[in-house]
Design an enzyme around this catalytic site. Structure first.
Site, PDB file in Angstrom:
ATOM      1  N   GLY A  47       1.089  -1.412  -0.077  1.00  0.00           N
ATOM      2  CA  GLY A  47      -0.136  -0.471  -0.098  1.00  0.00           C
ATOM      3  C   GLY A  47       0.904   0.918   0.277  1.00  0.00           C
ATOM      4  O   GLY A  47       1.925   1.077   0.217  1.00  0.00           O
ATOM      5  N   GLN A  52       2.830   9.773   1.529  1.00  0.00           N
ATOM      6  CA  GLN A  52       3.791   9.124   1.983  1.00  0.00           C
ATOM      7  C   GLN A  52       5.010   9.799   0.764  1.00  0.00           C
ATOM      8  O   GLN A  52       5.938   9.460   0.659  1.00  0.00           O
ATOM      9  CB  GLN A  52       4.078   7.870   2.377  1.00  0.00           C
ATOM     10  N   CYS A 102       4.787  -0.313   7.591  1.00  0.00           N
ATOM     11  CA  CYS A 102       4.217   1.197   6.605  1.00  0.00           C
ATOM     12  C   CYS A 102       6.171   1.833   6.291  1.00  0.00           C
ATOM     13  O   CYS A 102       6.700   1.483   7.124  1.00  0.00           O
ATOM     14  CB  CYS A 102       4.204   2.185   7.867  1.00  0.00           C
ATOM     15  N   LEU A 103       5.449   2.250   4.795  1.00  0.00           N
ATOM     16  CA  LEU A 103       6.783   2.267   4.331  1.00  0.00           C
ATOM     17  C   LEU A 103       7.636   3.206   4.592  1.00  0.00           C
ATOM     18  O   LEU A 103       9.004   4.046   4.340  1.00  0.00           O
ATOM     19  CB  LEU A 103       7.109   2.530   2.357  1.00  0.00           C
ATOM     20  N   HIS A 144      -5.684   0.778   7.048  1.00  0.00           N
ATOM     21  CA  HIS A 144      -4.346   2.010   7.181  1.00  0.00           C
ATOM     22  C   HIS A 144      -3.735   2.977   6.563  1.00  0.00           C
ATOM     23  O   HIS A 144      -3.463   4.041   6.226  1.00  0.00           O
ATOM     24  CB  HIS A 144      -2.876   0.487   6.895  1.00  0.00           C
ATOM     25  N   GLU A 145      -4.185   2.545   5.182  1.00  0.00           N
ATOM     26  CA  GLU A 145      -3.977   3.013   4.382  1.00  0.00           C
ATOM     27  C   GLU A 145      -4.671   4.678   3.981  1.00  0.00           C
ATOM     28  O   GLU A 145      -4.692   5.933   3.832  1.00  0.00           O
ATOM     29  CB  GLU A 145      -4.104   3.252   2.774  1.00  0.00           C
ATOM     30  N   HIS A 148      -3.917   6.487   6.710  1.00  0.00           N
ATOM     31  CA  HIS A 148      -2.893   8.138   6.346  1.00  0.00           C
ATOM     32  C   HIS A 148      -3.459   9.456   5.131  1.00  0.00           C
ATOM     33  O   HIS A 148      -2.334  10.483   5.997  1.00  0.00           O
ATOM     34  CB  HIS A 148      -1.716   7.313   4.474  1.00  0.00           C
TER      35      HIS A 148
HETATM   36 NI    NI Z   1       1.684   3.657   5.981  1.00  0.00          NI
END
Ligand code: NI
Length: 182
Positions: A47, A52, A102-103, A144-145, A148
């Site tokens: 994701g 991000q 998470c990236l 999760h996304e 963000h």
């Molecule tokens: Ni994330």
């Protein structure tokens, strides 16, 4: 296409509320999506939300890898999808703890309480309406996304920080537990 720089936890762009996308089919949005897909694939993520990559717009990518799917119909393996201007509602009260990474928080994982089942809507890259129900990993990655877009990172959702750690150490600890149980 280009690989974009991923914002890491501590950068203010990750804590702000993102703005709606005015025209989901605009050329600059199409280019952003193409670059985000390349960026997510390069980082082997499941994701990626626009904030991000330092773009505070309500848009994210997600996929359900076969190895993460529970096999349920609403958690079936799914190739990378785009969701623009999403809405999300829980289905029922049930929650489950899901391990997430998470990236923007590289090297770490944590167990996060999430709604077990959700319904979400939005628009895809062609401007077509999307409406789906999800459980399992599918429900987890969308929550999760979605977070963000509201400036929420998964550690902010955690209720037990003893279940937060470096991926490498958590894997080592799990292996030690499995060996002890043998
Ligand atoms: Ni994330």
């Amino acid at each position: 296409m280009a690989i974009l720089k991923i914002a890491r936890m501590g950068h203010p762009v990750l804590l702000q509320r993102a703005e709606p996308v005015a025209d989901p089919t605009a050329p600059e949005i199409r280019r952003l999506i193409a670059d985000m897909i390349e960026t997510m694939d390069d980082a082997a993520g499941a994701g990626l939300a626009a904030p991000q990559v330092h773009v505070p717009l309500r848009l994210f990518l997600y996929r359900v890898p076969a190895e993460r799917s529970s096999g349920a119909e609403d958690d079936a393996p799914m190739p990378t999808a785009v969701l623009i201007n999403p809405t999300l509602e829980p289905l029922g009260e049930a929650q489950e703890l899901r391990w997430e990474g998470c990236l923007s928080i590289p090297g770490l994982r944590g167990a996060v309480p999430r709604r077990a089942r959700i319904r979400y809507q939005g628009v895809d890259a062609e401007g077509q309406a999307v409406a789906r129900e999800a459980s399992g990993f599918h429900a987890g990655v969308v929550q999760h996304e979605f977070d963000h877009l509201d400036g929420i990172l998964y550690p902010m959702r955690m209720t037990d920080l003893s279940l937060f750690g470096f991926t490498e150490e958590l894997a080592r600890a799990m292996q030690a537990r499995q060996e002890a149980a043998r």
